[in-house]
Design an enzyme around this catalytic site. Structure first.
Site, PDB file in Angstrom:
ATOM      1  CG  ASP A 164      -5.491  -1.600  -4.326  1.00  0.00           C
ATOM      2  OD1 ASP A 164      -4.838  -2.626  -4.636  1.00  0.00           O
ATOM      3  OD2 ASP A 164      -5.750  -1.290  -3.153  1.00  0.00           O
ATOM      4  CG  HIS A 194      -2.057  -1.014   1.047  1.00  0.00           C
ATOM      5  ND1 HIS A 194      -2.391  -1.919   2.023  1.00  0.00           N
ATOM      6  CD2 HIS A 194      -2.899  -1.254   0.011  1.00  0.00           C
ATOM      7  CE1 HIS A 194      -3.391  -2.674   1.596  1.00  0.00           C
ATOM      8  NE2 HIS A 194      -3.715  -2.299   0.385  1.00  0.00           N
ATOM      9  CG  ASP A 245     -17.845  -2.206 -14.130  1.00  0.00           C
ATOM     10  OD1 ASP A 245     -17.763  -1.450 -15.117  1.00  0.00           O
ATOM     11  OD2 ASP A 245     -17.136  -3.218 -13.985  1.00  0.00           O
ATOM     12  CG  ASP A 297      -7.428  -3.786   0.926  1.00  0.00           C
ATOM     13  OD1 ASP A 297      -6.883  -2.717   1.229  1.00  0.00           O
ATOM     14  OD2 ASP A 297      -7.125  -4.436  -0.095  1.00  0.00           O
TER      15      ASP A 297
END
Length: 412
Positions: free
Chosen positions: A285, A191, A267, A215
């Site tokens: 990501d 990250h 999306d 996440d």
């Protein structure tokens, strides 16, 4: 009792249809590879399910072995297969025989993706409670894995298999479709490397977009930059975001509910097609190109990203392993160069991925490799970014100091 338990979920199999739907064909294959592996067949039972709604039924069956068993079930409507091989190692070590049997059957089904588990029960070399050894392959060329004491989640979402495991070494660890994504203990490698080189090289980032990243780890890193006014996070799978909110607070540290963050379940392609906003930074990501995220690694999508960048803005993404996936990395760099004036590859070793990992910054104006270390250090000080485990001004330059093989791979 000492033993080896192997399981595999196979996806998108390219085998002949009879192997999925005909019990005699599947039984012959399993018998042959069982005997070739040196295991002892005692008995067997097979059943073919009837057609349902015009779709052929699958096959379920089991071989009873003197060493234990082989069980298999096919899902022709999904081109999927589940396999289960167990051998006891009480009188002799049958582990290599079990591994050979599993390998042969997997190769017969020719899956494009799979999820494997390798569990030693009463391991000869370790205590019986050593935990579950969860293996992953890198581009079908190398295997690595970690032991986990427990599973917190293991379920199929609308888009992917979501697993959450926990160990003393890695803490809580997220896997998607059988691939490691992030863990509490080492998430900072990925990250921080994804976010800070471009964010710190940019003189004043204010508005950013993350596509993927459910996440929350990349979001948390971006929000460390005090000048950031708004970050929009768009992830296709709301169940990943929900799981992160509930279980991965040590990774996102509340960033998913920060007032500067807008979190959308949508999306990414559709979002970019409709947004009129312009972003100083866009971070992709994502899962790998051979997953449902594949359409987000294409020239058309990179063009959309370029159109959505503000003047001086930059796109950041990961590309895979330069060593294990050289053609993928080469192709992505070439595709980016077809859209952007500056494409700067860089790399970092990520413990959870088991290899050196390639990333890139693409922009028409920003080249982070040309920003002096003194400037990077000054900006980190000005923005009061001190809570970093990996990135600093000297590491910034080191990330772009590529090994020769990687330089040749990504050369213009």
């Amino acid at each position: 009792m000492q033993g080896l338990h192997l399981t595999a979920d196979l996806y998108h199999c390219a085998c002949e249809s009879a192997l999925m739907t005909d019990s005699d064909t599947l039984a012959r294959l399993c018998r042959r590879h069982t005997l070739e592996a040196g295991l002892t067949l005692v008995d067997e039972k097979w059943h073919t399910f009837p057609d349902f709604q015009g779709q052929p039924g699958g096959v379920t069956g089991m071989l009873l072995l003197a060493e234990s068993h082989l069980a298999v079930h096919t899902w022709p409507e999904r081109n999927g297969v589940t396999l289960d091989v167990y051998v006891c190692n009480f009188q002799e070590d049958n582990s290599r025989k079990a591994e050979a049997l599993m390998k042969a059957i997997v190769e017969a089904f020719r899956p494009s993706d799979m999820q494997r588990q390798h569990l030693n029960r009463g391991d000869v070399d370790g205590p019986a409670d050593a935990g579950e050894l969860v293996l992953e392959d890198v581009a079908g060329q190398a295997y690595f894995g970690f032991r986990f004491e427990r599973r917190i989640l293991n379920r199929q979402t609308a888009y992917q298999r979501l697993e959450l495991l926990e160990s003393a070494t890695l803490g809580r660890t997220l896997r998607l479709d059988g691939r490691y994504m992030t863990s509490e203990a080492e998430e900072f490698f990925y990250h921080e490397a994804l976010v800070h080189p471009a964010a710190t090289a940019h003189p004043a980032p204010r508005n950013a977009l993350i596509i993927g990243g459910g996440d929350g780890g990349a979001l948390e890193e971006l929000l460390k930059h005090r000048g950031i006014e708004r970050v929009t996070l768009v992830d296709l799978d709301g169940e990943v975001i929900d799981a992160a909110r509930r279980y991965l607070e040590k990774i996102h540290r509340g960033a998913l509910d920060d007032p500067r963050a807008t979190v959308l379940v949508e999306d990414g392609v559709a979002f970019l097609a409709r947004t009129s906003d312009r972003y100083d930074l866009i971070l992709l990501d994502l899962t790998d190109p051979d997953t449902p995220a594949g359409p987000l690694y294409t020239p058309g999508f990179f063009r959309r990203c370029k159109h959505a960048l503000a003047p001086g803005g930059a796109l950041v993404l990961h590309m895979g392993s330069p060593f294990h996936q050289p053609e993928q990395v080469r192709e992505l760099c070439g595709t980016l160069r077809g859209q952007f004036a500056h494409v700067r590859p860089y790399g970092v070793h990520i413990p959870l991925y088991g290899t050196y990992w390639g990333l890139a910054v693409a922009s028409d104006a920003l080249d982070p490799d040309t920003v002096p270390g003194e400037t990077i250090h000054a900006r980190l000080e000005e923005r009061r970014i001190g809570d970093l485990e990996y990135y600093n001004a000297r590491v910034h330059g080191a990330l772009f100091a590529l090994p020769n093989f990687y330089r040749r791979l990504t050369a213009n």
